[in-house]
Scaffold this motif. Sequence first.
Motif, short mmCIF file in Angstrom:
data_model
loop_
_atom_site.label_atom_id
_atom_site.label_comp_id
_atom_site.label_asym_id
_atom_site.label_seq_id
_atom_site.Cartn_x
_atom_site.Cartn_y
_atom_site.Cartn_z
N GLY A 309 83.42 8.27 11.44
CA GLY A 309 82.34 7.84 12.12
C GLY A 309 82.84 7.59 13.70
O GLY A 309 81.87 7.78 14.57
N ALA A 310 84.25 7.32 13.92
CA ALA A 310 84.49 7.03 15.40
C ALA A 310 84.24 8.34 16.18
O ALA A 310 83.76 8.64 17.26
N ALA A 311 84.61 9.55 15.53
CA ALA A 311 84.88 10.88 16.00
C ALA A 311 83.31 11.14 16.29
O ALA A 311 82.94 11.86 17.43
N ILE A 312 82.35 11.08 15.25
CA ILE A 312 81.05 11.32 15.58
C ILE A 312 80.34 10.74 16.43
O ILE A 312 79.47 11.10 17.27
N SER A 313 80.72 9.33 16.61
CA SER A 313 80.19 8.37 17.61
C SER A 313 80.53 8.89 19.18
O SER A 313 79.71 8.91 19.93
N LEU A 314 81.87 9.30 19.22
CA LEU A 314 82.13 9.70 20.46
C LEU A 314 81.43 11.09 20.96
O LEU A 314 80.87 11.10 22.01
N LEU A 315 81.25 11.96 20.04
CA LEU A 315 80.62 13.29 20.37
C LEU A 315 79.32 12.82 20.68
O LEU A 315 78.68 13.25 21.58
#
Length: 331
Positions: A309-315
């Motif tokens: 979720g953190a990786a997706i939110s950053l993108l």
Amino acid sequence: MTTLHPPGAVVSETGPARILRVAGRAARPAAHRLVLLVVLLAAVFAAVGLLPGDAAGATADRGASAAELAARRTALGLDRPWPERFWDWMTALPTGDLGTTARGEHVTDVLSGPFPNTLLLGTLALFLAVGGALLLGSWAALRPKGRADRTIDTLATTAFALPEFVVSVALLLLLSQWTGWLPAVTLAGPDGTPESWTMLVLPLLSLAIPQIGWNTRIVRGALADQADLPHVRAAVLDGLPRRRILTHHMLPGALPAIAAGIATSAGMLLGGAVVVETLFNYPGIGAVLATAITDRDTPLVAGVVAAAGAAISLLLLLADLVRTTALGEHR
């Protein structure tokens, strides 16, 4: 002294003012996604608690007595309500502590090897999907309603409609079983990464092909919208080369829609990676998540969800910034 501007004049923003405006517009969706991630993590704790069995029984030694299981449940905190356990886990999250697995390992240590492998696979698939979509979508947009446009549209729709596991099986049969060109499974080396780059090809294509289809349709549609604008029509009437019209007049205006499609693809790729990694025995978070669910290991499942979720939110945040900046420049 107050500076007067003539009616209709456009007053350009200074650098700091523009940065503040872009940051302000991106802050609201970022906060919204953070709230959604917290809600999703709470749902993970609740959902794992509803599964039959628990982590104490799933990870206990065979033949453990009822007293031993009860003591293990107490040690793992399973005798406490899930909201209380979730609160303790969330309050430790800002320090980077993702908790301890039911087998006594730190979640961060368990994810430190597989998660970079998943990020590598997902990043390569995203670059391939974006590059392929830009190429095919631009090719179709330069030949509207022609044979190439119709063919690309059909192939893109078909590719996006196919689930990753269908694409994986088809590629496995074609490129491994029938031709022997590529290995069917991924073997991990001593460092936990794939032994050979050839082992990345099948998982990479399985993830990228549906997203090439998705993004090709987005690129084609965004460029078609730009083609109807007056400044693009004027460029065509002026006899500018088609490639220059595409790169200088159409693509900049289509960038916000394309960025949104790319950000959506990032989430789809990380979600599809769980299935693809399992099929090809790829050493990523797919296998970790499958084991965590089998063990009813709530902290480990939540750790996987939090990292993804953190990786997706950053993108998504980067896509918001690109979209906001592009829209500001074209107003």
